[in-house]
Design a protein around this motif. Sequence first.
Motif, short mmCIF file in Angstrom:
data_model
loop_
_atom_site.label_atom_id
_atom_site.label_comp_id
_atom_site.label_asym_id
_atom_site.label_seq_id
_atom_site.Cartn_x
_atom_site.Cartn_y
_atom_site.Cartn_z
N GLY A 107 0.80 -1.22 0.00
CA GLY A 107 0.00 0.00 0.00
C GLY A 107 0.83 1.27 0.00
O GLY A 107 2.03 1.26 0.30
N ASN A 108 0.18 2.38 -0.33
CA ASN A 108 0.82 3.69 -0.32
C ASN A 108 0.84 4.24 1.10
O ASN A 108 0.12 5.17 1.44
CB ASN A 108 0.07 4.64 -1.26
CG ASN A 108 0.83 5.93 -1.52
OD1 ASN A 108 1.77 6.27 -0.82
ND2 ASN A 108 0.41 6.66 -2.53
N THR A 109 1.67 3.63 1.94
CA THR A 109 1.69 3.97 3.37
C THR A 109 2.57 5.17 3.68
O THR A 109 2.59 5.64 4.81
CB THR A 109 2.18 2.77 4.19
OG1 THR A 109 3.43 2.30 3.65
CG2 THR A 109 1.18 1.62 4.12
N GLY A 110 3.30 5.67 2.68
CA GLY A 110 4.17 6.82 2.89
C GLY A 110 3.53 8.11 2.44
O GLY A 110 3.02 8.90 3.24
N TYR A 111 3.52 8.36 1.13
CA TYR A 111 3.02 9.62 0.60
C TYR A 111 1.56 9.88 0.94
O TYR A 111 1.14 11.02 1.10
CB TYR A 111 3.20 9.66 -0.92
CG TYR A 111 4.63 9.81 -1.36
CD1 TYR A 111 5.36 10.96 -1.04
CD2 TYR A 111 5.27 8.82 -2.09
CE1 TYR A 111 6.67 11.10 -1.44
CE2 TYR A 111 6.60 8.96 -2.49
CZ TYR A 111 7.28 10.11 -2.16
OH TYR A 111 8.60 10.25 -2.55
N LEU A 112 0.75 8.84 1.05
CA LEU A 112 -0.68 9.01 1.35
C LEU A 112 -1.00 8.59 2.78
O LEU A 112 -1.79 9.25 3.47
CB LEU A 112 -1.52 8.19 0.36
CG LEU A 112 -3.01 8.48 0.30
CD1 LEU A 112 -3.26 9.96 0.10
CD2 LEU A 112 -3.65 7.68 -0.82
N MET A 261 -3.01 -0.16 6.69
CA MET A 261 -3.37 -1.36 5.93
C MET A 261 -4.37 -1.05 4.83
O MET A 261 -4.40 -1.72 3.79
CB MET A 261 -3.97 -2.42 6.87
CG MET A 261 -2.96 -3.13 7.74
SD MET A 261 -3.66 -4.59 8.56
CE MET A 261 -4.81 -3.80 9.71
N ALA A 262 -5.22 -0.04 5.05
CA ALA A 262 -6.32 0.25 4.13
C ALA A 262 -5.92 1.20 3.00
O ALA A 262 -6.77 1.57 2.18
CB ALA A 262 -7.50 0.84 4.90
N MET A 263 -4.65 1.60 2.93
CA MET A 263 -4.22 2.51 1.87
C MET A 263 -4.29 1.82 0.50
O MET A 263 -4.13 0.60 0.40
CB MET A 263 -2.79 2.98 2.13
CG MET A 263 -2.65 3.99 3.26
SD MET A 263 -3.56 5.53 2.96
CE MET A 263 -4.88 5.39 4.19
N PRO A 264 -4.52 2.59 -0.56
CA PRO A 264 -4.54 2.02 -1.91
C PRO A 264 -3.15 1.55 -2.33
O PRO A 264 -2.16 1.82 -1.63
CB PRO A 264 -5.02 3.19 -2.77
CG PRO A 264 -4.67 4.41 -1.99
CD PRO A 264 -4.81 4.04 -0.55
#
Length: 305
Positions: A107-112, A261-264
């Motif tokens: 997932g995009n756990t950094g920027y988003l 966990m729910a990030m795209p």
Amino acid sequence: MINLLELYVKLVGLVLIGFFLGRKLPATVPTRLGQWLFWVGVPISIVAFLRQADLSGQIWIAPAIAYLAIFLGAFLAWLGIKGQAYFTNTITPESTQGSLILAAMVGNTGYLGFPVTLAMVGQKYFAWALFYDLLGSLFGAYALGVLIAYRFGGGVRNYWEISKTILINPALWSFGFGLLLRQVMIPDAVEFGLEKVGWSIVALSLVLIGMRLSRLNSWDRLPQATMSLAIKMLVVPLAIGITLPLFGVTGDPAQVIVLQMAMPPAFATLVIAETFNLDRDLAVTALAVGAILLLLTLPIWLWLF
């Protein structure tokens, strides 16, 4: 609800600004901005927010849960591929299988993920998101993700370049530096300025997401991308989220973990897909639709957890 509405205004507004700029500015601008954020901006924001973060409790369990989510997402995507082949009597191309698995696991756990966590939970528990991303998602993408791409794709297979990408990642180094800097007293004015710079970099990260989305034009793989997104953004967060109390993770830390966990799908999935000749159109579609879907799923996770 007020915080959520404020977050939506900021998220949508900054991403739309980036989307508009991405359409108008030369293609080199998002690339240069991404490079600056990677090498300078994000490391500064990590140092800034880490100073205010609470490192007590079971914080080291965050990357362990990240790996659990990554492996579960990959396994469920593999089951979905096998189930589709069984019921439809068709074989999905291996390049598409690789992209399906990647989109379901990283997932995009950094920027988003960082701006969403900071806005909804605050700086106190930012370290949970940081540990999840730097010690979980990063290695999940560029270690396990590359192994999967090697299995299902082709293209460049330079192991030294892959190892170097991980080892010289400035975010990891700034993470260590930020931990050391926590012990150093600095003037209040410098502390205040550092925090404002950190938030400015978060805003630029969202603008960059909009710029990149403005150049994603493929929607042909929407039905296939839906399976990966359902696993990544719905099934995995719910399945692991309800078990977090068993790990001793409750309250705000649990909310941070669920939000991560729910990030795209991460932009790293597109980079890997292009490098190893996987299904780029599927990776592009999963990124674009996942970013839109987050606006619908975010209230659900905040309500459930």
